[in-house]
Design a protein around this motif. Structure first.
Motif, short mmCIF file in Angstrom:
data_model
loop_
_atom_site.label_atom_id
_atom_site.label_comp_id
_atom_site.label_asym_id
_atom_site.label_seq_id
_atom_site.Cartn_x
_atom_site.Cartn_y
_atom_site.Cartn_z
N ALA A 147 0.85 -1.20 0.07
CA ALA A 147 0.00 -0.25 0.07
C ALA A 147 0.76 1.37 -0.04
CB ALA A 147 -0.93 0.05 1.15
N LYS A 148 1.89 1.23 0.78
CA LYS A 148 2.96 2.29 0.69
C LYS A 148 3.94 2.28 -0.06
CE LYS A 148 0.47 4.52 4.17
NZ LYS A 148 -0.50 5.56 3.65
N GLN A 149 4.30 3.38 -0.72
CA GLN A 149 5.51 3.73 -1.45
C GLN A 149 6.68 3.51 -0.54
OE1 GLN A 149 5.65 7.39 -3.09
NE2 GLN A 149 7.46 7.18 -4.42
N ASP A 150 7.99 3.14 -0.75
CA ASP A 150 9.16 2.87 0.03
C ASP A 150 9.86 4.11 -0.36
OD1 ASP A 150 11.13 2.29 1.46
OD2 ASP A 150 11.94 0.75 -0.18
N VAL A 151 9.54 5.08 0.70
CA VAL A 151 10.46 6.43 0.60
C VAL A 151 11.22 6.52 1.77
CG1 VAL A 151 10.33 8.88 0.68
CG2 VAL A 151 8.54 7.82 -0.66
N GLN A 152 12.34 6.32 1.60
CA GLN A 152 13.48 6.55 2.79
C GLN A 152 13.61 7.81 3.51
OE1 GLN A 152 16.65 4.42 0.40
NE2 GLN A 152 16.76 3.09 2.20
N LEU A 153 13.56 9.05 2.74
CA LEU A 153 13.69 9.94 3.15
C LEU A 153 12.98 11.19 2.70
CD1 LEU A 153 15.26 12.43 4.93
CD2 LEU A 153 16.82 12.35 2.97
N LEU A 154 12.08 12.01 3.39
CA LEU A 154 11.30 13.06 2.69
C LEU A 154 12.08 14.23 3.17
CD1 LEU A 154 8.68 14.23 1.35
CD2 LEU A 154 7.75 14.21 3.89
N ILE A 155 12.28 15.23 2.26
CA ILE A 155 12.66 16.49 2.59
C ILE A 155 11.89 17.71 2.33
CG2 ILE A 155 14.91 18.13 2.07
CD1 ILE A 155 16.26 16.01 1.24
N GLY A 156 11.84 18.51 3.37
CA GLY A 156 10.71 19.64 3.21
C GLY A 156 11.44 20.59 3.33
N TYR A 157 11.20 22.00 3.01
CA TYR A 157 11.73 23.23 3.12
C TYR A 157 10.81 24.36 3.56
CZ TYR A 157 11.55 23.73 -2.10
OH TYR A 157 10.83 23.53 -3.21
N LEU A 158 11.34 25.20 4.52
CA LEU A 158 10.15 26.00 5.01
C LEU A 158 10.26 27.38 4.47
CD1 LEU A 158 11.39 25.14 8.71
CD2 LEU A 158 9.26 24.51 7.61
N ASP A 159 11.44 27.56 3.76
CA ASP A 159 11.20 28.93 2.90
C ASP A 159 12.05 28.49 1.69
OD1 ASP A 159 14.25 29.88 3.92
OD2 ASP A 159 13.15 30.00 5.63
N LEU A 196 22.30 12.61 -1.67
CA LEU A 196 21.83 11.31 -1.09
C LEU A 196 21.43 10.16 -2.00
CD1 LEU A 196 19.98 12.85 1.81
CD2 LEU A 196 22.17 11.55 1.95
N ARG A 197 20.65 10.69 -3.07
CA ARG A 197 20.35 9.40 -4.23
C ARG A 197 21.55 8.85 -4.73
NH1 ARG A 197 16.33 14.13 -6.32
NH2 ARG A 197 14.39 13.68 -5.06
N SER A 198 22.56 9.61 -5.16
CA SER A 198 23.90 9.28 -5.58
C SER A 198 24.18 8.09 -4.66
CB SER A 198 24.83 10.30 -5.79
OG SER A 198 24.19 11.32 -6.75
N GLY A 199 23.82 8.40 -3.47
CA GLY A 199 24.30 7.10 -2.34
C GLY A 199 23.20 6.04 -2.23
N GLY A 200 22.25 6.02 -3.28
CA GLY A 200 21.30 4.83 -3.30
C GLY A 200 20.26 4.94 -2.31
N VAL A 201 20.17 6.27 -1.77
CA VAL A 201 18.78 6.69 -0.74
C VAL A 201 17.63 7.18 -1.54
CG1 VAL A 201 18.14 7.88 1.14
CG2 VAL A 201 20.34 7.17 1.05
N LYS A 202 16.63 6.49 -1.44
CA LYS A 202 15.17 7.00 -2.06
C LYS A 202 14.68 8.29 -1.25
CE LYS A 202 14.20 2.19 -2.76
NZ LYS A 202 13.46 1.13 -2.41
N VAL A 203 14.90 8.92 -2.28
CA VAL A 203 14.45 10.56 -1.50
C VAL A 203 13.53 11.28 -2.35
CG1 VAL A 203 15.52 12.98 -0.79
CG2 VAL A 203 17.01 10.81 -1.12
N GLU A 204 12.48 11.79 -1.38
CA GLU A 204 11.33 12.57 -2.23
C GLU A 204 11.55 13.80 -1.62
OE1 GLU A 204 7.28 11.50 -1.29
OE2 GLU A 204 6.48 13.39 -2.13
#
Ligand code: HAM
Length: 446
Positions: free
Chosen positions: A347-359, A373-381
């Motif tokens: 049911a859930k997508q396998d996202v290892q890290l979510l990055i949000g920015y406040l401004d 991080l993606r270059s190091g193989g981490v799944k990042v949204e």
């Protein structure tokens, strides 16, 4: 009028959750195939229809194939099965390659069937075939491969069984003890293939009609009640009336008995069973035939089917090269895995890290860190666009990433960030330039 949003009858749209499940199933199949040293192949979606007319059988051609005449007046068909294609491909190269040839594929096929549980019009079918193996050893290997694939999904002999028969034996029984003409033999084959789908009385009545002799019908009834190797050996001896018993036994029964004893000695006794009603609907099978069946009483259906074919290459004018293989549809397999609760949640997508920015000033940093991080193989949204914490948390609640990183102007100026593990609630203080540490933290946790 607006167009329909539903796909064509018997076909499916694969939304991400279903696609993740499909990818999971295919990756297991490929993984196990590679463990057995099978190589991947594929063929075209369209073939000239003659390819299927040659050996696939009337039901497939008359009732199931999607065919049309192309712009060049050739009659073509969307592949309803893969075996004729693989035989055509092997026919091109078998003289030059060392044998046995072990190949697998997961093509999508189309058959014009009435959509129902376990059967659709478009489906994907895992195929594994071995060509040119020494007698008996191809059967032995392909059945072990079929078991290994089922086991890779967590299935055991409590969940499924492999029902096995041999066309050599059936041919012998029909032509010998029952003494039927080739035409009647064909009819009886078709009838047995449908045995489990009709009431017992109807089956018996049709047997009487085809055999048109109570004695023959009686032998046939005996045949369909056979359930073990010992049974069939006794049956053979009791009903044999020819002059070369030893030779006929060696031809019609020995290979099947050898297969059973080899599988038993390798520890697969609890997975296999002789079943006289397995004859398979396709014309090209000549020897061992088998089907994998769900043992659950509410889902008693075939998950896979296959068999040995001695002469398929002959349709391309080639010398015989025996092959054996099977096809496993993802539709009945998924039903099977669902019935036995063997499917992990997708049911859930396998996202290892979510990055949000406040401004907006943190946007470039967010995108740069994500790429590192993606270059190091981490799944990042990256949550695109500046967002208030509430929005980031709400998005995070929906997507359930393993880690969360929130960047604002402070983080950008100090380079110090807090990487939050949302599963353990641990907070890792890391310097933004220490990408390796971030990667190690994310990948090292489970
Ligand atoms: P088949 O028995 O026609 O054999 O199909 C094998 C498997 O494909 C079935 O047991 C089922 O899992 C799946 N299947 C068939 N029709 C459908 C459908 N309409 N919807 C979903 N799944 C379906 C063959 O096709 C042979 N060519 C297999 C083979 C390979 N024999 C030797 N090598």
């Amino acid at each position: 009028m607006a167009l329909s949003k539903t796909p064509y009858r018997g076909t499916r749209d694969f939304f991400p959750e279903q696609m993740r499940l499909r990818n999971y199933i295919f990756s297991k199949m490929a993984e196990v195939s590679e463990l057995f040293a099978y190589e991947p192949y594929d063929g075209p979606l369209l073939e000239e229809i003659e390819l299927y007319r040659a050996k696939s059988g009337e039901e497939l051609i008359n009732e199931q194939v999607y065919n049309f005449v192309d712009r060049g007046e050739r009659e073509v068909a969307i592949r309803p099965e893969m075996t004729p294609t693989v035989a055509r491909m092997v026919a091109q190269i078998h003289r030059e390659v060392s044998k046995p040839l072990r190949w697998y594929a997961i093509p999508n096929l189309m058959r014009y069937e009435k959509p129902q549980k376990g059967r659709l019009r478009e489906f994907w079918q895992y195929n594994a075939d071995i060509f040119g193996a020494p007698e008996n050893l191809g059967d032995l290997e392909i059945i072990q491969l079929a078991i290994a694939i089922m086991k890779s999904f967590g299935a055991t002999n409590e969940h499924f069984e492999i029902l096995i028969n041999s066309r050599r034996f059936v041919d012998y029984v029909f032509a010998g003890p029952i003494n039927l003409s080739p035409e009647m033999t064909k009819k009886l084959y078709k009838l047995i293939d449908k045995k489990n789908k009709m009431p017992a009385e109807k089956f018996s009545a049709e047997v009487q009609q085809i055999t048109s002799d109570p004695k023959k019908a009686e032998i046939f009834e005996k045949y369909v009640s056979l359930s073990s190797m010992k049974d069939i050996e006794t049956f053979f001896k009791e009903t044999y009336s020819g002059a070369n018993q030893e030779e006929d036994f060696a031809k019609s029964l020995k290979p099947l008995m050898t297969l059973f004893s080899q599988l038993e000695s390798l520890g697969f006794k609890d997975f296999i069973k002789f079943d006289p009603s397995i004859v398979r609907g396709l014309d090209y099978y000549t020897d061992v035939v088998f089907e994998i069946f769900d043992k659950h009483p509410e889902n008693r259906r075939a998950i896979a089917g296959g068999g040995a074919y001695a002469n398929l290459l002959a349709i391309f004018g080639e010398t015989p090269l025996p092959g054996i293989g099977f096809g496993m549809g993802e539709v009945p397999l998924t039903d099977f895995l669902t019935t036995h609760k063997l499917i992990p949640s997708f049911a859930k997508q396998d996202v290892q890290l979510l990055i949000g920015y406040l401004d907006a000033s943190a946007e470039k940093t967010a995108l740069t860190v994500a790429n590192a991080l993606r270059s190091g193989g981490v799944k990042v949204e990256v949550l695109l666009g500046e967002a208030k914490p509430k929005k980031i948390f709400s998005h995070s609640d929906k997507k359930e990433p393993h880690f969360l990183l929130m960047l604002g102007s402070d983080e950008v100026s100090t380079n110090e960030v807090q990487l939050k593990d949302l599963k353990t609630k641990a907070v890792h203080k890391i310097n933004l330039s220490d990408v390796d540490k971030m990667i190690a933290t994310i990948k090292g946790s489970r």
